[in-house]
Design a protein around this motif. Sequence first.
Motif, PDB file in Angstrom:
ATOM      1  N   GLN A 534       0.828  -1.208   0.000  1.00 44.45           N
ATOM      2  CA  GLN A 534       0.000   0.000   0.000  1.00 44.45           C
ATOM      3  C   GLN A 534       0.859   1.254   0.000  1.00 44.45           C
ATOM      4  O   GLN A 534       0.518   2.260  -0.641  1.00 44.45           O
ATOM      5  N   ALA A 535       1.980   1.198   0.704  1.00 42.26           N
ATOM      6  CA  ALA A 535       2.899   2.347   0.704  1.00 42.26           C
ATOM      7  C   ALA A 535       3.441   2.594  -0.701  1.00 42.26           C
ATOM      8  O   ALA A 535       3.623   3.750  -1.121  1.00 42.26           O
ATOM      9  N   GLU A 536       3.692   1.506  -1.446  1.00 38.79           N
ATOM     10  CA  GLU A 536       4.164   1.640  -2.837  1.00 38.79           C
ATOM     11  C   GLU A 536       3.067   2.221  -3.717  1.00 38.79           C
ATOM     12  O   GLU A 536       3.329   3.016  -4.623  1.00 38.79           O
ATOM     13  N   ILE A 537       1.833   1.833  -3.460  1.00 36.66           N
ATOM     14  CA  ILE A 537       0.702   2.415  -4.190  1.00 36.66           C
ATOM     15  C   ILE A 537       0.607   3.909  -3.907  1.00 36.66           C
ATOM     16  O   ILE A 537       0.506   4.738  -4.817  1.00 36.66           O
ATOM     17  N   ASP A 538       0.680   4.246  -2.626  1.00 30.33           N
ATOM     18  CA  ASP A 538       0.474   5.633  -2.202  1.00 30.33           C
ATOM     19  C   ASP A 538       1.549   6.584  -2.722  1.00 30.33           C
ATOM     20  O   ASP A 538       1.255   7.732  -3.059  1.00 30.33           O
ATOM     21  N   ILE A 539       2.798   6.108  -2.805  1.00 28.06           N
ATOM     22  CA  ILE A 539       3.879   7.012  -3.177  1.00 28.06           C
ATOM     23  C   ILE A 539       3.774   7.447  -4.648  1.00 28.06           C
ATOM     24  O   ILE A 539       4.238   8.523  -5.023  1.00 28.06           O
ATOM     25  N   PHE A 540       3.124   6.622  -5.474  1.00 30.81           N
ATOM     26  CA  PHE A 540       2.956   6.961  -6.892  1.00 30.81           C
ATOM     27  C   PHE A 540       1.565   7.494  -7.222  1.00 30.81           C
ATOM     28  O   PHE A 540       1.395   8.203  -8.210  1.00 30.81           O
ATOM     29  N   ASP A 541       0.584   7.145  -6.423  1.00 27.95           N
ATOM     30  CA  ASP A 541      -0.797   7.472  -6.766  1.00 27.95           C
ATOM     31  C   ASP A 541      -1.025   8.982  -6.833  1.00 27.95           C
ATOM     32  O   ASP A 541      -0.686   9.722  -5.910  1.00 27.95           O
ATOM     33  N   GLY A 542      -1.593   9.427  -7.953  1.00 32.24           N
ATOM     34  CA  GLY A 542      -1.931  10.841  -8.107  1.00 32.24           C
ATOM     35  C   GLY A 542      -0.803  11.716  -8.606  1.00 32.24           C
ATOM     36  O   GLY A 542      -0.999  12.927  -8.768  1.00 32.24           O
ATOM     37  N   ILE A 543       0.400  11.153  -8.840  1.00 26.74           N
ATOM     38  CA  ILE A 543       1.483  11.970  -9.394  1.00 26.74           C
ATOM     39  C   ILE A 543       1.038  12.526 -10.736  1.00 26.74           C
ATOM     40  O   ILE A 543       0.568  11.795 -11.604  1.00 26.74           O
ATOM     41  N   GLU A 544       1.146  13.825 -10.919  1.00 26.50           N
ATOM     42  CA  GLU A 544       0.775  14.443 -12.190  1.00 26.50           C
ATOM     43  C   GLU A 544       1.929  14.305 -13.169  1.00 26.50           C
ATOM     44  O   GLU A 544       3.065  14.672 -12.877  1.00 26.50           O
ATOM     45  N   TYR A 545       1.588  13.764 -14.318  1.00 26.47           N
ATOM     46  CA  TYR A 545       2.596  13.541 -15.342  1.00 26.47           C
ATOM     47  C   TYR A 545       2.045  14.095 -16.652  1.00 26.47           C
ATOM     48  O   TYR A 545       1.334  13.412 -17.381  1.00 26.47           O
ATOM     49  N   GLY A 546       2.352  15.334 -16.922  1.00 27.07           N
ATOM     50  CA  GLY A 546       1.811  15.986 -18.107  1.00 27.07           C
ATOM     51  C   GLY A 546       0.299  16.004 -18.044  1.00 27.07           C
ATOM     52  O   GLY A 546      -0.286  16.522 -17.096  1.00 27.07           O
ATOM     53  N   PRO A 547      -0.387  15.396 -19.034  1.00 30.44           N
ATOM     54  CA  PRO A 547      -1.849  15.454 -19.090  1.00 30.44           C
ATOM     55  C   PRO A 547      -2.554  14.414 -18.227  1.00 30.44           C
ATOM     56  O   PRO A 547      -3.771  14.336 -18.239  1.00 30.44           O
ATOM     57  N   VAL A 548      -1.808  13.588 -17.490  1.00 32.28           N
ATOM     58  CA  VAL A 548      -2.441  12.489 -16.752  1.00 32.28           C
ATOM     59  C   VAL A 548      -2.018  12.491 -15.282  1.00 32.28           C
ATOM     60  O   VAL A 548      -1.047  13.136 -14.892  1.00 32.28           O
ATOM     61  N   LYS A 549      -2.784  11.741 -14.503  1.00 28.27           N
ATOM     62  CA  LYS A 549      -2.401  11.437 -13.127  1.00 28.27           C
ATOM     63  C   LYS A 549      -2.187   9.931 -13.039  1.00 28.27           C
ATOM     64  O   LYS A 549      -2.973   9.152 -13.582  1.00 28.27           O
ATOM     65  N   LEU A 550      -1.134   9.529 -12.344  1.00 29.15           N
ATOM     66  CA  LEU A 550      -0.806   8.110 -12.265  1.00 29.15           C
ATOM     67  C   LEU A 550      -1.750   7.382 -11.311  1.00 29.15           C
ATOM     68  O   LEU A 550      -2.141   7.921 -10.273  1.00 29.15           O
ATOM     69  N   ASN A 551      -2.081   6.157 -11.677  1.00 29.21           N
ATOM     70  CA  ASN A 551      -2.917   5.290 -10.858  1.00 29.21           C
ATOM     71  C   ASN A 551      -2.001   4.327 -10.113  1.00 29.21           C
ATOM     72  O   ASN A 551      -1.506   3.358 -10.678  1.00 29.21           O
TER      73      ASN A 551
END
Length: 649
Positions: A534-551
């Motif tokens: 879950q910590a690995e999920i949380d650290i990437f979740d929602g990172i804005e990358y140009g036109p998208v947000k990471l899931n």
Amino acid sequence: MKKLIAVRGGSGNIIEPKVGTRPQDNMYLAVNSEWLEKTEIPSDRSRMASFDGIDVNVEKHLMADFADFAAGKKDIPNVPNMAKAVELYKLAKDFTKRNEDGAAPIKPDLELLTGIRDFSDYNLNAPDLATFASIPFGLSVEPDMKNTKVNVLNFAGPGTFLPDTTTYETSDAAKLLAILQKQSVKLLEMAGIETADAEKYAADAIKFDAKLAKVVKSAEEWADYPACYNPMKIADFEAKFKDFKIAYYLKEVIGEEPDRIIVEEPRYLDHINEIINKSNFDEIKGWMIVNFINDAASDLSQEFREAAFPFSQALSGQPELQSGEKQAYHIANGAFSEVVGVYYGQTYFGADAKKDVEDMIHRMLAVYEERLQNNTWLSEATRKQAIVKLEALELKIGYPDKIEEIYDRLQVIPASQGGSLYSNGRAFAVEEQKYNIEQLHKEVDRTIWAMPGNLVNACYDPQRNDLTFPAAILQAPFYDLKQDRATNFGGIGSVIAHEVSHAFDNNGAQFDEFGNMTNWWTDADYAEFKKRTQAEIDIFDGIEYGPVKLNGKQIVSENIADQGGLTAAVEAAKNEGDDLKKLFENFARIWANKQLTESIKTQTAVDVHAPGPERANVQIQCQDDFYDVFNVKPTDGMWLDPDKRVHIW
């Protein structure tokens, strides 16, 4: 679906390069800014990355070889079935014939599709239609997740027109579908369909696709492999269908009704009668015809190829259509992938390099075993089982010793004997379907390779518990016999350990040393593992990358593998007294990537990998040694508080 976990994923560069960036502020840009400024994306591609740079060279060498084989300038090598690949290449390259033929090669099949009168007729003909057209579900024979010695029949829903179910929720969806609809009408008109009929088929196809998009799995859902395992008795499965004669279909396609079936998409099966019914017949028919004409167009004339390009271009942003000569190579390579891969490995992969890579793999496995032995959050019972699984890993390096039987069965009919590119591809599909179904009563062949030798990638197969490292990835920047060991550890060393880590990611951790889906964890250990996941999920979740947000949930398995891969590579380099600075630099270098905006949207919708800059920077931020090597301070851009750093393997 292929349950393979690969190292390669799509990513984009939407971070502006800045030469002179300090590693302490942005490791990715510090290493890659000059490359990003100088590198241009070829007009027939939508991105360039470290992987793609190698792929371009592989493609260049093999295209030149195929051209020489076809022209008689070089003897065709004594690799089984290579002569067939060259014959298919000749067919694909002969645009004089392809242009003369126009739509003629597909006319009989198109007439079969358009001639379906009603749902009863569809029921009767569905088994034959499935040999060359799309059916609103798929059957495949694959290893049983809970007994990987045997094969079993699997059921899943179809794909959607747009990359993922989530794409339908974006502002781009209507525009993309309109492009596909317009393209489909034009292609059907070119194939001789009256405009009014073509427009109805295309409109009906879009309507049916919208229904599919509401019930098929998303990329995030497909990323959960164990959730694909839902065994059913065949009688219970058949009882789910009302209008569609599934028992008849199974007997005609498979030759029998097996005792059970594995349902990969339970939700889709629950909604099957809302999808496949008499009222939906027109939409099903239109959907099949639109899928058919768009798939077949690439095997026809240059005019058809160009007419089928707009939708692909809208999804990828790729400026130009691939040249005919390049397409010819890719068609031959696609149909005879393992054959071409063996030729590539034998021709371009040296014995010294293979020996050195094997040595590095065993070093990384030794480091991994040592890390498991010294693990502080696993109990002794779970730790022992993890080591058993690690020691049972099978290694596949370079290219296979034998070529799979399916390639012996494929026969290329040249134009002089009435063959066309389309007719050969259609015959291949029929033979491949037959071959796959035959595996139902055969033991699983664990010697089969998941990837050909000329593919720039690597993978772990949880159901075979094996690692595959094709010859093509075993070169710079990932690996070079002339590079220092630290640089190689940052490249191929981290890739090797990445694939090993997949045996212990959120999916792999649920399979044992034989590839069976078995719980080998204590409850307390698995609870701790889920917490760290879950910590690995949380650290990437929602990172804005140009036109998208990471899931974060969609990409968690690859991020766990990246974390474990880099950690083990650092440990290996430390054990040998290597320069960690060079290791971190090359780890950032292998994820260098430039990508068009449209392609970023498409790729991140379906990919289980994080974008390159994030793979580099976030994983490096979680390495405690990085802070010491580069003297990173809390005021620096790369600083991540110790309690936020993710440590799993």
